[in-house]
Design an enzyme around this catalytic site. Structure first.
Site, PDB file in Angstrom:
ATOM      1  N   THR A 162      50.257  34.685  46.389  1.00 30.51           N
ATOM      2  CA  THR A 162      49.529  35.894  46.802  1.00 30.51           C
ATOM      3  C   THR A 162      48.047  35.674  46.489  1.00 30.51           C
ATOM      4  O   THR A 162      47.333  35.081  47.277  1.00 30.51           O
ATOM      5  CB  THR A 162      50.084  37.158  46.122  1.00 30.51           C
ATOM      6  OG1 THR A 162      50.200  36.930  44.706  1.00 30.51           O
ATOM      7  CG2 THR A 162      51.444  37.535  46.675  1.00 30.51           C
ATOM      8  N   LYS A 188      54.738  31.652  41.198  1.00 35.35           N
ATOM      9  CA  LYS A 188      53.508  32.231  41.701  1.00 35.35           C
ATOM     10  C   LYS A 188      53.091  33.351  40.761  1.00 35.35           C
ATOM     11  O   LYS A 188      53.913  33.996  40.108  1.00 35.35           O
ATOM     12  CB  LYS A 188      53.648  32.754  43.123  1.00 35.35           C
ATOM     13  CG  LYS A 188      54.654  33.861  43.369  1.00 35.35           C
ATOM     14  CD  LYS A 188      54.275  35.262  42.972  1.00 35.35           C
ATOM     15  CE  LYS A 188      52.941  35.703  43.516  1.00 35.35           C
ATOM     16  NZ  LYS A 188      52.650  37.119  43.069  1.00 35.35           N
ATOM     17  N   THR A 199      53.247  39.365  37.209  1.00 29.72           N
ATOM     18  CA  THR A 199      53.453  39.527  38.646  1.00 29.72           C
ATOM     19  C   THR A 199      53.810  38.183  39.107  1.00 29.72           C
ATOM     20  O   THR A 199      53.005  37.453  39.630  1.00 29.72           O
ATOM     21  CB  THR A 199      52.247  39.988  39.392  1.00 29.72           C
ATOM     22  OG1 THR A 199      52.473  41.285  39.778  1.00 29.72           O
ATOM     23  CG2 THR A 199      52.015  39.358  40.712  1.00 29.72           C
ATOM     24  N   GLU A 286      43.429  35.540  37.627  1.00 30.40           N
ATOM     25  CA  GLU A 286      42.377  36.003  38.534  1.00 30.40           C
ATOM     26  C   GLU A 286      41.012  35.974  37.843  1.00 30.40           C
ATOM     27  O   GLU A 286      40.765  36.710  36.887  1.00 30.40           O
ATOM     28  CB  GLU A 286      42.711  37.406  39.037  1.00 30.40           C
ATOM     29  CG  GLU A 286      43.915  37.394  39.967  1.00 30.40           C
ATOM     30  CD  GLU A 286      44.466  38.768  40.285  1.00 30.40           C
ATOM     31  OE1 GLU A 286      45.186  38.880  41.281  1.00 30.40           O
ATOM     32  OE2 GLU A 286      44.185  39.719  39.532  1.00 30.40           O
ATOM     33  N   ASN A 410      40.547  42.084  42.395  1.00 34.35           N
ATOM     34  CA  ASN A 410      41.451  43.224  42.449  1.00 34.35           C
ATOM     35  C   ASN A 410      40.888  44.387  43.236  1.00 34.35           C
ATOM     36  O   ASN A 410      41.632  45.180  43.830  1.00 34.35           O
ATOM     37  CB  ASN A 410      41.833  43.653  41.030  1.00 34.35           C
ATOM     38  CG  ASN A 410      42.885  42.743  40.433  1.00 34.35           C
ATOM     39  OD1 ASN A 410      44.052  42.851  40.766  1.00 34.35           O
ATOM     40  ND2 ASN A 410      42.468  41.790  39.613  1.00 34.35           N
ATOM     41  N   SER A 415      41.996  44.075  51.209  1.00 33.83           N
ATOM     42  CA  SER A 415      41.140  43.916  52.385  1.00 33.83           C
ATOM     43  C   SER A 415      41.341  42.550  53.040  1.00 33.83           C
ATOM     44  O   SER A 415      41.964  41.675  52.484  1.00 33.83           O
ATOM     45  CB  SER A 415      39.677  44.074  51.988  1.00 33.83           C
ATOM     46  OG  SER A 415      39.310  43.111  51.039  1.00 33.83           O
TER      47      SER A 415
END
Length: 415
Positions: A162, A188, A199, A286, A410, A415
């Site tokens: 993702t 992942k 996640t 991230e 995040n 988008s």
């Protein structure tokens, strides 16, 4: 860029006898990319799994739990990315069941023999028309000559990403009873990462023969020492799943006891793959720029060590200090203090940052110099070592820093 983590070399990934993989682009993601993956498992394969503790567990998690609890002989796994099918109510459950049923019909097996998984945006309906239309292509890919090859594991790792910036895959091989035993796995995850589990989706397969009794609880045993020791941002996702697969085709005498010599050899290989994948989640956190191990020792028991370690690893103040390479290390002591150990005697607390002693007997070490702390904070991999001075237990968790990019990723995720 991930912290000291490269794309896996496909030539170093190994096939697992009894597992075929198919990957396709079904158009589930908004951006064109492989987003539908199937694992086809030979008859007789054993499967164990653990799932998120989030009470808002996604529909596929609920369906997978039901199928495993029914004792089904699992023959296939299907994974879509781009949509989590979470927070979708009764329709989401119907969609997850329909996904399993459609793949089961194509394979000529019972719907309970298929485990469906999803990852992506929460509270959006799963685009079933695209998912179902993509299944025949994924199955066609699973029937290709390279479906059993090691590099296909890398394709699968890419197919479940993702916000990951890099695919995560690992293989290991050991000799057991004169037979070569292979372990390969993918995972992942990069954000909404917190133990129980992250996640994350993780799949680790071995061709080792393992008895049904030894297989029970194996996923939890591995997760507790790997995926349940990582945290990026303290959030527990709705879709976390970790699956362990044993096809039993290596020809070794079946593992009955993990404490036996053969059991330890296979367990070490399984742990190597699981822990590498767990670390990869943090390294690709991230916006991460640093990989941090928080090791807490001197505890009365493991749980209080973990309690303190997580307090440090989850602290936004600590994590932003690491991003800034700012040796504002009182933030770590504050986290130790509010971790919730009511009878903690702070006069017994020591703290080191890498090879630098920072705190001794609860106060600043007489020899500590901020430039020494700064030197360690500038590094990309950092060890935070706390001793509570009250016992012999030691535990570690792995985390990363918080950067500006974490907010950007995040904020822009949909988008």
């Amino acid at each position: 860029m991930p912290v000291n983590l490269d794309t896996p070399n496909p030539d170093q990934l190994l096939p697992v006898a009894g597992v075929r993989i198919g990957v396709t682009e079904a158009g589930i993601r908004k951006k064109a990319r492989k987003d539908l993956t199937v694992f086809l498992l030979d008859e007789g394969t054993l499967v164990d799994a653990v799932f998120t503790l989030n009470r808002y567990a996604a529909a596929p998690v609920q369906v997978c739990r039901d199928h495993l609890e029914a004792g089904a002989d699992i023959r296939a796994i299907v994974i879509n990315t781009g949509n989590a099918n979470a927070g979708t109510g009764a329709q989401g459950l119907n969609d997850a069941r329909q996904t399993a049923s459609a793949l089961a019909r194509a394979l000529g097996v019972n719907h309970e023999q298929v485990l469906p998984f999803s990852t992506g945006v929460i509270m959006e309906p799963l685009p079933m028309d695209r998912l179902l239309a993509g299944l025949p292509t994924a199955l066609q890919d699973a029937a290709s000559a390279d479906a059993v090859a090691g590099p296909k594991w890398l394709k699968a790792a890419e197919g479940i990403m993702t916000t990951d910036t890099i695919p995560k895959a690992r293989s290991s091989q050991v000799e057991v009873g004169g037979k070569a035993v292979t372990v390969s796995g993918i995972a992942k995850g990069a954000g909404m990462i917190r133990p129980n589990m992250a996640t994350m989706l993780g799949y680790v397969a071995t061709d080792a023969a393992v008895s049904p009794g030894a297989m029970q609880g194996l996923a939890k045993r591995l997760a507790d020492a790997s995926f349940n020791r990582v945290t990026v941002d303290g959030d527990t996702s709705t879709n976390d799943s970790f699956v362990v697969i044993s096809t039993g085709q290596a020809g070794n005498p079946p593992i009955e006891d993990w404490d036996s010599a053969d059991g330890q050899a296979v367990l070490t290989a399984l742990m190597d793959v699981s822990r590498h994948l767990a670390h990869a989640l943090v390294r690709d956190g991230e916006g991460a720029t640093k990989f941090i191990e928080v090791r807490v020792g001197g505890g009365k028991h493991a749980q209080e060590c973990l309690q303190v370690a997580y307090a440090i690893a989850h602290s936004p103040l600590v994590k932003t200090a690491f991003f800034a390479s700012d040796p504002n290390l009182g933030r770590i002591l504050a986290a130790v203090g509010y971790a919730g150990i009511a009878d903690l005697d702070i006069s017994g607390v020591d703290l080191s940052l890498g090879d630098v002693e920072v705190v001794k007997a609860g106060g600043r070490h007489p020899a500590y110099r901020e430039e020494d702390g700064q030197r360690v904070m500038n590094e990309s991999e950092i060890l935070v070592h706390v001793s509570l001075g009250r016992g012999d237990a030691t535990e570690s968790v792995w985390t990363c820093d918080f950067s500006h990019d974490y907010v950007t990723i995040n904020a822009d995720y949909r988008s």
